[in-house]
Design a protein around this motif. Structure first.
Motif, PDB file in Angstrom:
ATOM      1  N   TYR A  75       8.952   0.937   3.549  1.00 13.16           N
ATOM      2  CA  TYR A  75       9.823   1.607   2.592  1.00 13.16           C
ATOM      3  C   TYR A  75       9.463   3.089   2.569  1.00 13.16           C
ATOM      4  N   ALA A  76      10.365   3.898   2.012  1.00 12.49           N
ATOM      5  CA  ALA A  76      10.107   5.339   1.903  1.00 12.49           C
ATOM      6  C   ALA A  76      10.620   5.844   0.563  1.00 12.49           C
ATOM      7  N   ALA A 130       0.854  -1.187   0.000  1.00 12.99           N
ATOM      8  CA  ALA A 130       0.000   0.000   0.000  1.00 12.99           C
ATOM      9  C   ALA A 130       0.885   1.230   0.000  1.00 12.99           C
ATOM     10  N   GLY A 131       0.402   2.295  -0.654  1.00 11.81           N
ATOM     11  CA  GLY A 131       1.162   3.525  -0.767  1.00 11.81           C
ATOM     12  C   GLY A 131       0.802   4.541   0.292  1.00 11.81           C
ATOM     13  N   PRO A 132       1.420   5.732   0.233  1.00  9.98           N
ATOM     14  CA  PRO A 132       1.143   6.769   1.235  1.00  9.98           C
ATOM     15  C   PRO A 132      -0.289   7.284   1.186  1.00  9.98           C
ATOM     16  N   PRO A 158       5.746  10.499  -3.174  1.00  7.35           N
ATOM     17  CA  PRO A 158       6.627  10.521  -2.006  1.00  7.35           C
ATOM     18  C   PRO A 158       5.882  10.073  -0.757  1.00  7.35           C
ATOM     19  N   GLY A 159       6.641   9.487   0.192  1.00  9.42           N
ATOM     20  CA  GLY A 159       6.025   9.070   1.439  1.00  9.42           C
ATOM     21  C   GLY A 159       6.352   7.644   1.806  1.00  9.42           C
ATOM     22  N   ALA A 160       5.575   7.086   2.742  1.00 12.50           N
ATOM     23  CA  ALA A 160       5.821   5.764   3.304  1.00 12.50           C
ATOM     24  C   ALA A 160       4.993   4.708   2.594  1.00 12.50           C
ATOM     25  N   TYR A 161       5.612   3.552   2.356  1.00  9.80           N
ATOM     26  CA  TYR A 161       4.953   2.403   1.730  1.00  9.80           C
ATOM     27  C   TYR A 161       5.072   1.203   2.665  1.00  9.80           C
ATOM     28  N   GLU A 162       4.067   0.331   2.642  1.00 13.15           N
ATOM     29  CA  GLU A 162       4.072  -0.879   3.460  1.00 13.15           C
ATOM     30  C   GLU A 162       3.960  -2.107   2.572  1.00 13.15           C
TER      31      GLU A 162
END
Length: 739
Positions: A649-650, A605-607, A633-637
């Motif tokens: 991930y970032a 999943a994305g930010p 941009p941002g945090a990924y799981e």
């Protein structure tokens, strides 16, 4: 002005002489024959001779003109004239167009209060599409899609409009040369003769770096084409720059950096997080806050105080409760600036419970004995395996692939030699991302080390060893590379820690640091010789200590600086997580299973909370779970297995994207020096730019082909008329004129 677009076929005009030659040859073949009845036709022939001669000449002229029109049509004559619009920078189109639109959808395209800069980019691109006609072909290349498979050119202009409308701002770093290079490559796939390379930007100068001379000069050479390339062709396309005239914004604040004070993180141990902020413009924000988040939860907050056009850094302290994958995010709240997308930055980190380290000794021992006894004490003082570094000590004879399995760092101490299997095992370990520390000693055979460990730069040793040096007086480190993560525990004030060291013996290196970008000095002796060097090898790194890691050649292991130095070096090597968790926009997240086993259930999943497509692929030759390119941009799981294991991930944008400096005319001229660039800043100006061009040229090939067809019909009619006249004459003379 008339120009011939296919001058190579000019020789075809010679075919127009064929009817004349046939006519002359036919006349020469006529032989007089005495025929008694001919006297009855003499009077008739005298009356028709003049008309027959005129008809033959007319038929000959028609045939010559038909062949001439066909030859000229193949040469593609084009008439150019002034359309009367007064637009001196008009783009001239002499045939159907092959166009490539280069669209900048990078981070700066999200700038603006209310409407985004990308909205203007879309309007300019759509205005350009309105200048194309059926039969023209177009390709849409977006900055965020560079490096991905490119679609075939489109003849469907409605489909091209849909692609443009679907664009959204991404975190991609602007790169004008890369866009132009991709456009030239795509233009070669087109079929139409006319070529246009159209850059559509947001008006900001990010991506236009005039100091990158080598790339711009090579690009200019390719854009000029060969000596015989026609202007406006696919080999030498017209250059068009569509970009609004951007004004300098009042202010923009960006999270320019997010770093930690160490490369290896341990659960339960405090770490310092540094947040760097930069302001661009004339108006500084008021009432803003800086917050630090861990996995979306606020763990620290500061009031933001920054001067217009200045920089500031804030430090937060945090201890991760347990080992695992985390994402740190620095956020500026309440900035209300022109580019909200750069008000946050994320960093993915891996917190370790322990790091496995393998100690390989030339002289085996236990406790403080052996070649690496003091190294073991520095990494695990208690010796119970409860420290961050979990040690395994073996002799050189036990080193093989099995011994390296599961290790993160290997320390080699005073090895006399390594067999072929041991050398191959170390090289595979480093190439796959492992870290190696090499300490020399009295047992080290320099000749064997150069032959098998270094191999002229192809082995795992950073460089060749020249000789063993024993200076008259012991030396001490004179300079240190304090910016390197391995020396993060030291500062400029702690340089005195090196002054008391005594290096009595060391190995001189055969290394040219000025020509080896992958070779870095960490510590240098006061006579200029290196004491500690590092080299990147594959995905891993190797650190070489030119002295020993015991007390045989120096008193370094007995000094207070030894413990933070050694732990810093091992932490720097062991803190590397592969595949990487911190990515640039456009890269793919990847995860390699430790056992390389079967299919694993994975979801990402994305930010923005939306699913990210993942599949089974390959990373560095190994089977892995990989995603599509990540553009936001941002945090990924990434969730793996059941119950799910979460790996974070970032994606972070380049800090240079936050400057938002207007693209000036001087910058464009410096980058594209010597090239004609047609510019337009508004959709209305785009229409004017190309309307003038379209009314100023006419290609005559189709008209010449039509004329050729008409002449052939006329030739057929004349021939049939002539034959009919001859038959009528024969019938008229009839039996009464027969002999």
């Amino acid at each position: 002005m008339i120009e011939l677009l296919n001058l190579a076929l000019a020789g075809g005009i010679a075919a127009a002489a064929a009817p004349v030659l046939v006519h002359i040859a036919h006349r020469r073949r006529v032989q007089p024959v005495e025929w008694g009845a001919m006297r009855f036709l003499q009077e008739l022939l005298r009356r028709r001779r003049r008309s027959i001669k005129v008809e033959n000449l007319l038929l000959l002229a028609v045939r010559i003109l038909a062949l001439t029109c066909l030859a000229l049509a193949l040469m593609r004559p084009n008439v150019r004239f002034d359309g009367g619009s007064g637009q001196g920078a008009a783009v001239e189109r002499s045939s159907t167009t092959a166009a490539v639109l280069l669209l900048d959808d990078g981070l700066s395209s999200a700038a603006g209060r209310g409407a985004q800069a990308l909205d203007t980019v879309k309007k300019l691109a759509l205005a350009y599409l309105d200048t194309l006609h059926p039969g023209d072909e177009v390709s849409i290349l977006a900055l965020s899609r560079l490096g991905q498979p490119v679609a075939d050119p489109l003849y469907d202009l409605a489909a091209a409009r849909e692609q443009i409308q679907a664009l959204v701002p991404t975190a991609a770093a602007s790169d004008a040369p890369a866009l132009f290079e991709a456009g030239l490559a795509q233009l070669a796939r087109h079929l139409n003769a006319g070529g246009e390379l159209v850059m559509v930007g947001d008006g900001f100068g990010d991506g236009w770096h005039a100091d990158d001379r080598a790339r711009w000069e090579e690009l200019g050479r390719r854009l000029r084409g060969g000596l015989d390339a026609r202007a406006g062709s696919r080999a030498r396309p017209n250059l068009v720059l569509l970009a609004p005239t951007a004004s300098e914004l009042d202010g923009n604040i960006a999270v320019a950096g997010l770093t930690l004070d160490r490369s290896l993180l341990a659960a339960g141990r405090p770490v310092t997080v540094h947040v760097a902020l930069a302001h661009y413009g004339r108006r500084a924000p008021a009432g803003a806050l800086v917050r630090l988040l861990v996995d979306g939860r606020v763990v620290g907050e500061r009031s933001l105080e920054i001067q217009a056009g200045g920089q500031v850094e804030y430090a937060f302290t945090y201890a991760f409760p347990e080992a695992g994958s985390y994402v740190l995010t620095a956020v500026v709240e309440g900035a209300r600036d022109a580019l909200p997308a750069d008000d946050r930055r994320s960093l993915a980190v891996q917190v370790e419970d322990h790091v496995p380290v393998l100690l390989v000794e030339g002289v085996s021992g236990s406790g403080l004995g052996g070649s690496l006894g003091l190294v073991a004490a520095a990494l695990d003082p208690v010796g119970e395996g409860k420290e961050l570094f979990r040690l395994t000590r073996i002799g050189v004879a036990a080193l093989d692939e099995a011994a390296l399995a599961g290790q993160r760092v290997v320390v080699l101490g005073d090895l006399p030699t390594l067999d072929a299997a041991g050398v191959a095992a170390i090289e595979h370990f480093v190439a796959a991302g492992g870290g190696v520390v090499v300490g020399l000693g009295a047992n080290t055979d320099l000749a064997l080390a150069n032959r098998f460990w270094s191999r002229g730069g192809d082995g795992f040793l950073p460089c060749n060893l020249l000789s063993i040096a024993k200076p008259p007086a012991p030396l001490a480190p004179g300079t240190a590379n304090l910016g390197h993560p391995a020396l993060a525990a030291f500062s400029a004030k702690s340089a005195e820690a090196w002054k008391s060291l005594k290096i009595a013996t060391y190995a001189r290196l055969d290394a040219d640091f000025s020509r080896r970008a992958d070779l870095v000095r960490l510590l240098t002796l006061d006579n200029g010789d290196p004491l500690l060097v590092e080299r990147v090898r594959g995905l891993g790194r190797v650190v070489l200590c030119t002295s020993s890691l015991d007390t045989a050649w120096s008193d370094l292991p007995l000094r207070p600086a030894f413990v933070p130095l050694l732990r810093g070096v091992v932490a720097s090597l062991g803190g590397v997580v592969l595949p990487p968790r911190n990515l640039a926009p456009g890269e793919r997240l990847a995860w390699v299973p430790a056992d390389g086993g079967g299919d694993i259930a994975a979801a990402a999943a994305g930010p923005d909370g939306k699913p990210v497509e993942v599949s089974t692929g390959v990373w560095d030759g190994r089977r892995a779970v990989v995603s599509v390119p990540l553009l936001l941009p941002g945090a990924y799981e990434l969730r793996l297995g059941s119950p799910p294991t979460v790996v974070r991930y970032a994606v972070a944008a380049a800090a240079s994207e936050s400057r938002l400096e207007p693209l000036g005319e001087t910058t464009v001229k410096d980058c594209l020096s010597g090239l004609t660039v047609h510019r337009a800043a508004t959709p209305e100006r785009v229409g004017q730019l190309f309307v003038a061009a379209q009314s100023g040229s006419i290609e005559l090939a189709r008209w010449l082909i039509a004329a050729c067809a008409a002449l052939l019909f006329l030739e057929t009619w004349l021939t049939r008329r002539q034959v009919g006249a001859e038959r009528s004459a024969a019938t008229t003379r009839g039996p009464e004129q027969a002999p």
